[in-house]
Design an enzyme around this catalytic site. Structure first.
Site, mmCIF file in Angstrom:
data_model
loop_
_atom_site.group_PDB
_atom_site.id
_atom_site.type_symbol
_atom_site.label_atom_id
_atom_site.label_comp_id
_atom_site.label_asym_id
_atom_site.label_seq_id
_atom_site.Cartn_x
_atom_site.Cartn_y
_atom_site.Cartn_z
ATOM 1 N N LYS A 188 0.837 -1.218 0.000
ATOM 2 C CA LYS A 188 0.000 0.000 0.000
ATOM 3 C C LYS A 188 0.863 1.255 0.000
ATOM 4 O O LYS A 188 0.634 2.188 -0.759
ATOM 5 C CB LYS A 188 -0.934 0.026 1.234
ATOM 6 C CG LYS A 188 -1.808 -1.190 1.404
ATOM 7 C CD LYS A 188 -2.680 -1.081 2.629
ATOM 8 C CE LYS A 188 -1.918 -1.015 3.948
ATOM 9 N NZ LYS A 188 -1.191 -2.243 4.319
ATOM 10 N N ARG A 247 -9.387 1.448 8.993
ATOM 11 C CA ARG A 247 -9.023 0.068 9.348
ATOM 12 C C ARG A 247 -10.088 -0.619 10.163
ATOM 13 O O ARG A 247 -9.938 -1.802 10.489
ATOM 14 C CB ARG A 247 -7.744 0.109 10.193
ATOM 15 C CG ARG A 247 -6.488 -0.197 9.427
ATOM 16 C CD ARG A 247 -5.365 0.087 10.374
ATOM 17 N NE ARG A 247 -4.274 -0.809 10.251
ATOM 18 C CZ ARG A 247 -3.146 -0.481 9.634
ATOM 19 N NH1 ARG A 247 -3.013 0.675 9.050
ATOM 20 N NH2 ARG A 247 -2.160 -1.329 9.616
ATOM 21 N N ARG A 295 11.590 -1.548 10.653
ATOM 22 C CA ARG A 295 10.550 -1.185 11.621
ATOM 23 C C ARG A 295 10.477 -2.221 12.736
ATOM 24 O O ARG A 295 10.504 -3.417 12.455
ATOM 25 C CB ARG A 295 9.190 -1.093 10.910
ATOM 26 C CG ARG A 295 8.935 0.284 10.328
ATOM 27 C CD ARG A 295 7.719 0.383 9.489
ATOM 28 N NE ARG A 295 6.518 -0.281 9.978
ATOM 29 C CZ ARG A 295 5.362 -0.266 9.325
ATOM 30 N NH1 ARG A 295 5.260 0.394 8.174
ATOM 31 N NH2 ARG A 295 4.314 -0.889 9.796
ATOM 32 N N ARG A 342 -0.128 -8.558 13.818
ATOM 33 C CA ARG A 342 -0.695 -7.546 12.896
ATOM 34 C C ARG A 342 -1.615 -8.215 11.890
ATOM 35 O O ARG A 342 -2.659 -7.674 11.529
ATOM 36 C CB ARG A 342 0.430 -6.792 12.180
ATOM 37 C CG ARG A 342 1.169 -5.817 13.090
ATOM 38 C CD ARG A 342 2.492 -5.383 12.499
ATOM 39 N NE ARG A 342 2.360 -4.651 11.260
ATOM 40 C CZ ARG A 342 3.354 -4.488 10.381
ATOM 41 N NH1 ARG A 342 4.542 -5.009 10.620
ATOM 42 N NH2 ARG A 342 3.158 -3.809 9.289
HETATM 43 P P1 AP5 Z 1 4.897 -1.607 1.756
HETATM 44 O O1 AP5 Z 1 4.528 -0.763 0.602
HETATM 45 O O2 AP5 Z 1 5.736 -0.999 2.837
HETATM 46 O O3 AP5 Z 1 3.592 -2.337 2.358
HETATM 47 P P2 AP5 Z 1 2.380 -1.746 3.188
HETATM 48 O O4 AP5 Z 1 1.147 -2.400 2.687
HETATM 49 O O5 AP5 Z 1 2.418 -0.248 3.209
HETATM 50 O O6 AP5 Z 1 2.761 -2.366 4.608
HETATM 51 P P3 AP5 Z 1 2.727 -1.735 6.072
HETATM 52 O O7 AP5 Z 1 3.459 -2.739 6.945
HETATM 53 O O8 AP5 Z 1 3.261 -0.344 6.106
HETATM 54 O O9 AP5 Z 1 1.214 -1.755 6.351
HETATM 55 P P4 AP5 Z 1 0.508 -1.662 7.693
HETATM 56 O O10 AP5 Z 1 -0.846 -1.367 7.228
HETATM 57 O O11 AP5 Z 1 0.612 -2.849 8.581
HETATM 58 O O12 AP5 Z 1 1.347 -0.576 8.500
HETATM 59 P P5 AP5 Z 1 0.987 0.888 8.954
HETATM 60 O O13 AP5 Z 1 2.225 1.674 8.915
HETATM 61 O O14 AP5 Z 1 -0.214 1.382 8.235
HETATM 62 O O15 AP5 Z 1 5.648 -2.910 1.178
HETATM 63 C C1 AP5 Z 1 6.146 -3.912 2.042
HETATM 64 C C2 AP5 Z 1 7.461 -4.453 1.468
HETATM 65 O O16 AP5 Z 1 7.179 -5.143 0.254
HETATM 66 C C3 AP5 Z 1 8.497 -3.370 1.113
HETATM 67 O O17 AP5 Z 1 9.763 -3.849 1.395
HETATM 68 C C4 AP5 Z 1 8.309 -3.156 -0.417
HETATM 69 O O18 AP5 Z 1 9.503 -2.751 -1.050
HETATM 70 C C5 AP5 Z 1 7.881 -4.559 -0.856
HETATM 71 N N1 AP5 Z 1 6.939 -4.557 -1.968
HETATM 72 C C6 AP5 Z 1 5.882 -3.721 -2.171
HETATM 73 N N2 AP5 Z 1 5.216 -4.058 -3.289
HETATM 74 C C7 AP5 Z 1 5.865 -5.149 -3.801
HETATM 75 C C8 AP5 Z 1 5.658 -5.976 -4.958
HETATM 76 N N3 AP5 Z 1 4.619 -5.767 -5.794
HETATM 77 N N4 AP5 Z 1 6.519 -6.990 -5.172
HETATM 78 C C9 AP5 Z 1 7.546 -7.223 -4.320
HETATM 79 N N5 AP5 Z 1 7.811 -6.484 -3.215
HETATM 80 C C10 AP5 Z 1 6.977 -5.461 -2.966
HETATM 81 O O19 AP5 Z 1 0.527 0.652 10.473
HETATM 82 C C11 AP5 Z 1 1.440 0.344 11.494
HETATM 83 C C12 AP5 Z 1 0.713 0.314 12.835
HETATM 84 O O20 AP5 Z 1 0.151 1.622 13.115
HETATM 85 C C13 AP5 Z 1 -0.504 -0.630 12.912
HETATM 86 O O21 AP5 Z 1 -0.118 -1.960 13.242
HETATM 87 C C14 AP5 Z 1 -1.352 0.037 14.002
HETATM 88 O O22 AP5 Z 1 -0.856 -0.241 15.285
HETATM 89 C C15 AP5 Z 1 -1.138 1.529 13.722
HETATM 90 N N6 AP5 Z 1 -2.150 2.100 12.805
HETATM 91 C C16 AP5 Z 1 -1.905 2.651 11.585
HETATM 92 N N7 AP5 Z 1 -3.044 3.082 11.023
HETATM 93 C C17 AP5 Z 1 -4.035 2.806 11.909
HETATM 94 C C18 AP5 Z 1 -5.448 2.980 11.874
HETATM 95 N N8 AP5 Z 1 -6.059 3.539 10.814
HETATM 96 N N9 AP5 Z 1 -6.173 2.565 12.946
HETATM 97 C C19 AP5 Z 1 -5.558 1.999 14.020
HETATM 98 N N10 AP5 Z 1 -4.236 1.788 14.110
HETATM 99 C C20 AP5 Z 1 -3.465 2.185 13.055
#
Ligand code: AP5
Length: 221
Positions: A17, A92, A164, A175
């Protein structure tokens, strides 16, 4: 924004994402709003929200809706959001989605365009264990599929790369559980509203790029 709609990127941790939200936001000249980035920034600055969120994020659980919604509403009230935005990792939960609908309606944005990134769990775990992020600009790398030119440093601004803390395998497991319980039901919520598009995000980045571009160009009409 040519699309004249809010974009929402839905999908499990590691689905890509953030990677795609950055590209789409740049292409359309709109903001990339990641609640994960906003919360990590609050943790790094030691704000009240950061202090509350830190232990929750370390456990791989979701931060309570009231905290996230207050943060998002404040962010959307700033002038730089006027031309549109790509939400990454928000909403979410059902209450977050319902509240966002009200906000979008009130601002005259109408229904959002939602993209659901589908990826099998084993691919997610592999991606997250190889992810490195830039400590300056937040650029996202992967040792396997998208390595930096110089190990440990960002290609864009030379910032130091880090892993991270919530990408530790035990936290990733929790998660994914939180995602299945609290976030996956949103796909059905948006499907019923007729705004859901599903992308096979296990494909190579360039293919995901193309699939997204096709959906967005259809939406532009
Ligand atoms: P990446 O693009 O980083 O993936 P992502 O989907 O953004 O993954 P996140 O781990 O950031 O998502 P998340 O939703 O768990 O975390 P968030 O920060 O929102 O890609 C991942 C890897 O794959 C990278 O190395 C990339 O290079 C590679 N890649 C990408 N596309 C690829 C492809 N097509 N092929 C191969 N490789 C590829 O949330 C973190 C924490 O914050 C949560 O756990 C929660 O505690 C809190 N939080 C955040 N938002 C909320 C909310 N709205 N409500 C409540 N708590 C929240």
């Amino acid at each position: 924004m040519a699309l004249k709609r809010a974009l929402i990127f839905l999908g499990p941790p590691g689905a890509g994402k953030g990677t795609q939200a950055k590209r789409v936001a740049q292409r359309y000249g709109v903001l990339h709003l990641s609640t994960g980035d906003m919360l990590r920034d609050a943790v790094a600055r030691g704000t009240k929200i950061g202090q509350l969120a830190k232990p929750i994020m370390e456990r791989g659980e979701l931060v309570p809706d009231d905290i996230v919604l207050a943060m998002v509403e404040e962010r959307l009230s700033r002038p730089d959001c006027a031309d549109g935005f790509v939400f990454d990792g928000f909403p979410r939960t059902l209450p977050q989605a319902q509240r966002l609908d009200e906000i979008l309606e009130r601002r005259g944005w109408g229904k959002p365009l939602v993209i659901d990134f589908e990826v099998p769990a084993e691919v997610l775990i592999r991606r997250l264990s190889g992810r490195w992020m830039c400590s300056v600009g937040g650029e996202i790398y992967n040792v396997l599929d998208h390595p930096p030119k110089k190990i440990g440093f960002c290609d864009v601004d030379g910032g130091k790369l880090y892993q991270r803390p919530d990408d530790q395998p035990a936290v990733v497991k929790d998660r994914l559980v939180a995602y299945e319980r609290q976030t996956r039901p949103l796909a059905e919520y948006y499907r019923k509203r007729g705004v859901l598009n599903v992308v096979d995000a296990s494909a190579r980045m360039e293919e995901v790029d193309r699939a997204l571009a096709a959906i967005l160009s259809r939406a532009e009409g």
